[in-house]
Design a protein around this motif. Structure first.
Motif, PDB file in Angstrom:
ATOM      1  N   ARG A  58      10.203  18.427   5.944  1.00 17.00           N
ATOM      2  CA  ARG A  58       9.419  17.283   6.391  1.00 17.00           C
ATOM      3  C   ARG A  58       7.944  17.657   6.591  1.00 17.00           C
ATOM      4  O   ARG A  58       7.039  16.897   6.263  1.00 17.00           O
ATOM      5  CB  ARG A  58      10.014  16.746   7.701  1.00 17.00           C
ATOM      6  N   VAL A 122      13.959   0.906  18.451  1.00 18.01           N
ATOM      7  CA  VAL A 122      14.918   1.690  17.661  1.00 18.01           C
ATOM      8  C   VAL A 122      15.553   0.817  16.579  1.00 18.01           C
ATOM      9  O   VAL A 122      15.726   1.250  15.442  1.00 18.01           O
ATOM     10  CB  VAL A 122      15.986   2.321  18.574  1.00 18.01           C
ATOM     11  N   ARG A 126      14.956   2.425  12.925  1.00 12.32           N
ATOM     12  CA  ARG A 126      16.050   3.217  12.390  1.00 12.32           C
ATOM     13  C   ARG A 126      16.422   2.891  10.951  1.00 12.32           C
ATOM     14  O   ARG A 126      16.590   3.808  10.141  1.00 12.32           O
ATOM     15  CB  ARG A 126      17.262   3.146  13.295  1.00 12.32           C
ATOM     16  N   PRO A 127      16.520   1.598  10.593  1.00 13.28           N
ATOM     17  CA  PRO A 127      16.826   1.315   9.178  1.00 13.28           C
ATOM     18  C   PRO A 127      15.746   1.857   8.251  1.00 13.28           C
ATOM     19  O   PRO A 127      15.950   1.941   7.045  1.00 13.28           O
ATOM     20  CB  PRO A 127      16.877  -0.217   9.121  1.00 13.28           C
ATOM     21  N   HIS A 131      12.240   7.488  13.929  1.00 12.19           N
ATOM     22  CA  HIS A 131      12.731   7.594  15.301  1.00 12.19           C
ATOM     23  C   HIS A 131      11.542   7.781  16.225  1.00 12.19           C
ATOM     24  O   HIS A 131      10.624   8.524  15.901  1.00 12.19           O
ATOM     25  CB  HIS A 131      13.704   8.760  15.412  1.00 12.19           C
ATOM     26  N   PRO A 132      11.554   7.117  17.383  1.00 13.32           N
ATOM     27  CA  PRO A 132      10.376   7.201  18.254  1.00 13.32           C
ATOM     28  C   PRO A 132      10.314   8.514  19.032  1.00 13.32           C
ATOM     29  O   PRO A 132      11.334   9.033  19.472  1.00 13.32           O
ATOM     30  CB  PRO A 132      10.582   6.030  19.223  1.00 13.32           C
TER      31      PRO A 132
ATOM     32  N   ALA B  85      27.696  -0.551  12.709  1.00 14.17           N
ATOM     33  CA  ALA B  85      26.703  -0.593  13.787  1.00 14.17           C
ATOM     34  C   ALA B  85      25.241  -0.618  13.326  1.00 14.17           C
ATOM     35  O   ALA B  85      24.481  -1.462  13.777  1.00 14.17           O
ATOM     36  CB  ALA B  85      26.940   0.554  14.745  1.00 14.17           C
ATOM     37  N   PRO B  86      24.828   0.280  12.400  1.00 10.09           N
ATOM     38  CA  PRO B  86      23.410   0.255  12.050  1.00 10.09           C
ATOM     39  C   PRO B  86      22.980  -1.089  11.471  1.00 10.09           C
ATOM     40  O   PRO B  86      21.921  -1.594  11.806  1.00 10.09           O
ATOM     41  CB  PRO B  86      23.295   1.355  10.997  1.00 10.09           C
ATOM     42  N   MET B 135      17.038   9.563  19.545  1.00 15.37           N
ATOM     43  CA  MET B 135      17.910   9.132  18.452  1.00 15.37           C
ATOM     44  C   MET B 135      19.240   8.634  19.016  1.00 15.37           C
ATOM     45  O   MET B 135      19.684   9.092  20.064  1.00 15.37           O
ATOM     46  CB  MET B 135      18.170  10.296  17.500  1.00 15.37           C
ATOM     47  N   PHE B 136      19.861   7.726  18.294  1.00 15.83           N
ATOM     48  CA  PHE B 136      21.164   7.211  18.687  1.00 15.83           C
ATOM     49  C   PHE B 136      22.146   7.471  17.551  1.00 15.83           C
ATOM     50  O   PHE B 136      21.795   7.343  16.386  1.00 15.83           O
ATOM     51  CB  PHE B 136      21.082   5.723  19.008  1.00 15.83           C
ATOM     52  N   GLU B 138      25.875   6.345  16.956  1.00 13.79           N
ATOM     53  CA  GLU B 138      27.118   5.692  17.344  1.00 13.79           C
ATOM     54  C   GLU B 138      27.996   5.316  16.161  1.00 13.79           C
ATOM     55  O   GLU B 138      29.019   4.675  16.325  1.00 13.79           O
ATOM     56  CB  GLU B 138      26.818   4.457  18.197  1.00 13.79           C
ATOM     57  N   ALA B 142      24.901   6.906  11.262  1.00 17.25           N
ATOM     58  CA  ALA B 142      23.880   7.360  12.210  1.00 17.25           C
ATOM     59  C   ALA B 142      24.029   8.857  12.472  1.00 17.25           C
ATOM     60  O   ALA B 142      23.041   9.579  12.609  1.00 17.25           O
ATOM     61  CB  ALA B 142      23.981   6.560  13.504  1.00 17.25           C
ATOM     62  N   GLU B 145      22.585  10.766   9.656  1.00 15.47           N
ATOM     63  CA  GLU B 145      21.121  10.749   9.725  1.00 15.47           C
ATOM     64  C   GLU B 145      20.603  11.785  10.709  1.00 15.47           C
ATOM     65  O   GLU B 145      19.593  12.442  10.461  1.00 15.47           O
ATOM     66  CB  GLU B 145      20.633   9.350  10.127  1.00 15.47           C
ATOM     67  N   TYR B 149      18.248  14.822   9.686  1.00 14.06           N
ATOM     68  CA  TYR B 149      16.942  14.937  10.361  1.00 14.06           C
ATOM     69  C   TYR B 149      16.725  16.363  10.857  1.00 14.06           C
ATOM     70  O   TYR B 149      15.639  16.936  10.705  1.00 14.06           O
ATOM     71  CB  TYR B 149      16.935  13.954  11.529  1.00 14.06           C
TER      72      TYR B 149
END
Lengths: 366, 366
Positions: A58, A122, A126-127, A131-132, B85-86, B135-136, B138, B142, B145, B149
């Motif tokens: 990255r 978020v 996210r899509p 990410h914050p 979910a996403p 980050m989430f 669930e 996700a 990801e 990351y």
């Protein structure tokens, strides 16, 4: 990192170099966007990247795009107080804080509002694979750190949620020419985009609902009056009442906390024991008001009807559940995020504002 | 970014190049750590960086250090549910969610516990110039990801807070050889460090306090029993009661939410109308239990004493304020962060666990 990649069978820089028939250094230079590389070699490296499925680090990609592909979510606080807070919170990690604590971060998350902001941010980011980065700016030093963080390109821009009217951060960000969008209009004009709510319309809905129930002796617990939202909710409530023939509405100023709502309700009850309706400018204060009313033997909504503002989770935690003015916080936070990504894509775009309409949610308390 | 820097008078790459008497490309190559640069030139560039006060772009520095200088704070969720979910949360940004909402992120922040975790993490990171990427995770997508990351070096490691026992994320992270530390012991053994609480000791404190008050017919609202913490708190409570001659303790299983606490209390009251003490395995469930007891005309603590667990802000929001078992969440989160930075500094260090001791906080409810 390099070892982990190899262990997991992820293609490495070496794999790309082998496939392209060039040195590791050349691959690195192409990926880093160094200019004086033969175009034919550049193309060979790009093909090798594609063939091997190599994901450039990255950091390497950021150097090429000049983008961190990250945005900061900054919860920005009060005062002009100098460097006390960062030291204090540094110690707090050892000391711990009771009952949810009293540090700035603990205070912030004690208010369900911020969880809803995070949700909206978020959901939008996210899509898009983003990410914050969560930052807090409640002291001059912390603010400088936020500005430095943005300047050095660790994040491309900032989403700023201020908890205080006198917050100097929006102006600092604007002066530095950094990209940002604010949640709520700042107390002093700053050339930065923001999202906000039509607060006066929300307060009007609350007033009309209390009048419709037959309340004739209403009072209000306002938010901090140096905050535009606090001011606007009070104005909207008073104006509507005046238009319906109620020229005098007792007010006690609160601080948007449960405790301040309790203290304000105690004072209102002492000075106006016959009141039959209360509009609290947020749900936490309404929750505190309900506690105090019950302790004084007043039933809600039988003796006193209570309307809150926000439709936060405090509205459901309250008994009875709060009738409240719904602020679409998640949608507003998502829009704030959209505006920031827009601004990053078109740095010369205009400064703008998007105002959301509130709606009344009727539950048990009024 | 480059334009903003110039506008603000911040030294640029050009300034460094001029001071060093070399080309921009050469400065860039030195900063990016490209090897085949004359050592004399390298030294000249370094001196020019120092003289001009140039702050290299964070991305450039990351390439040299192979570190992002960022850690992810991952709130990791349930099930094996696939990709629903996403998508759903992507739509939520338009739709909005009421009363704090029901999306995963909204649920997470409805529990004051997570605000305390964030506080501890930020308190530890901030004095070190670092900020968590939130980050989430669930759903399976996700989780992928999050792993991607970390793999691509956007963050150096992860702080993982799981809300469910069957969370597959710790194992995925361990398999990928990525750096992580968990908040709480995972349900299934995974070679990853964690911090945790001596949950059984906490439940023992609650039991001894209720016995000390003279409660003889106690019941308990447990947490989810597939979560180690839920299991341990139940075991600790029952064992202590058994040791004091109370072999049978009615149990209803809750889900650590206020609503589940209300439902459990309704059932316990229906089946054991003469109970005089309740231990709820967290404060939100204790808050729900107090609401239901009051609705049934039982005074707290007069008729029924209630003890919670966590000492979260829900403990203070409750009327009467909750007597509860204090979990030093901020200190535990800070320690979790310290363990991760340790691990990043010494990747071959041992996997470890740090267990914190709870303490009883006596307030009004028992």
């Amino acid at each position: 990192m390099t070892d982990d990649r190899r262990a997991a069978g992820t293609p490495t820089l070496e794999d790309v170099a082998r496939a392209a028939g060039v040195s590791r250094a050349t691959v690195s230079r192409v990926i880093n966007g160094v200019r004086n590389v033969d175009p034919v070699i550049q193309e060979a490296v790009r093909q090798a990247v594609s063939v091997t499925g190599y994901t450039p680090n990255r950091a390497a990609r950021s150097l090429v795009t000049r983008r961190a592909d990250a945005v900061a979510l900054v919860v920005s606080g009060a005062g002009i107080e100098p460097e006390a807070a960062p030291e204090a919170s540094g110690n707090a990690s050892e000391a711990g804080t009771s009952g949810g604590g009293n540090s700035f971060t603990a205070q912030v998350f004690a208010d369900p509002f911020f969880g809803r902001v995070v949700t909206g941010v978020v959901n939008y980011l996210r899509p898009r694979g983003m990410h914050p980065v969560l930052m807090f700016a409640e002291s001059s030093r912390a603010r400088e750190e936020v500005v430095a963080y943005l300047r050095q390109g660790s994040a491309d821009g900032a989403l700023v949620v201020s908890t205080h009217a006198e917050d100097p951060l929006p102006a600092l960000i604007a002066e530095a020419g950094l990209a940002a969008v604010l949640f709520a209009r700042p107390a002093r004009p700053v050339p930065v985009s923001y999202v906000d709510l039509a607060h006066q319309d929300g307060a009007r809905l609350a007033a009309e609902h209390l009048l419709g129930r037959g309340c004739r002796r209403t009072a209000t617990i306002s938010g901090p009056l140096d905050v535009p939202a606090g001011q606007a909710r009070l104005t909207g409530f008073r104006d509507t009442m005046a238009r319906h023939g109620h020229p005098y509405i007792p007010v006690v100023e609160g601080q948007f906390t449960q405790e301040s709502g309790e203290a304000a309700m105690e004072r209102l009850l002492a000075e106006h024991p016959d009141l039959d309706g209360v509009f609290a400018a947020n749900d936490l204060m309404a929750l505190g008001a309900c506690h105090v009313l019950r302790e004084h033997g007043r039933s809600v909504p039988g003796d006193v009807a209570v309307v809150g503002f926000d439709d936060s989770s405090a509205a459901l935690a309250c008994r009875p559940p709060l009738t409240t003015v719904r602020q679409p916080v998640e949608g507003m936070a998502a829009e704030m995020t959209r505006l920031l990504l827009d601004r990053l894509a078109r740095p010369d775009g205009p400064v703008t504002s998007v105002i959301f309409e509130p709606e009344l949610v009727v539950r048990g308390s009024a």
